[in-house]
Design a protein around this motif. Sequence first.
Motif: not given
Length: 238
Positions: A193-204, A228-238
């Motif tokens: 999907k490549k949607n930043h806001e939607w991705t933040k919601e899914v990650l939460s 968790i490490t892989v997710i944090l590497q992919k999405y550093k902003s969270i």
Amino acid sequence: SSEDSKSDIISTILSDFENKDPLIKSIAVRQAGFFSTKETASTLIPIILKASQLDDSYIRKTAALSILRVYQNDPVLIPQYNLDLTLHSLLDDQNPNVLSNAISAISEINTLRSSPIIKISISSIEHMLSIIEDATEWAQIQIIDFITENMPPNPEAVNQLNIVNRLSAFLYYSNPGLTMSTVRCCLKMCIIKKNHEWTKEVLSQIMPPLVFLLDNCNEIQYIVLRSITVILQKYKSI
């Protein structure tokens, strides 16, 4: 002689397939796949084709794995007898156990090919999502993993199917494998999907269940921490 022995086996398979007992019928279907070769295909493969359309779901799910055996014996027989189309029909079966076996067969066949044996449509994925709750937990894992691997890179389809919301309940099951498969599927939808806001919601949504899984044995803790490490590497902003 070996020819006489083979003839006896085929006769037994044909006879057993006519038996009214579904277990004996299923054994015949399984053996039909095992003994299908260029020489015997015209006699045995019709048994598999008939089995895939019978009312008994146990027989239909046996037919799916028999097609896998046929492919392992001789891949040419699959298109020759339209067994790829039969697999596709089993993928749309209303019984989740039949669907699960069809997925197993397709996934195994695909590992032996340079390209997938059938193209998975959006309607097939919609069907899988519609019956997944009726499947066993391990069948649910198979279905979710299959959706993850075969989801077309189409952001509109992610919206249309509403996959993340429909799978969210599986994040909190007691089976860690089911939680991890769901997390992986949700992340795949984020990538598509490549949607930043939607991705933040899914990650939460997926991070709390992952942290909850840390209350498990060392092996599961390790897998969760690596995830968790892989997710944090992919999405550093969270």
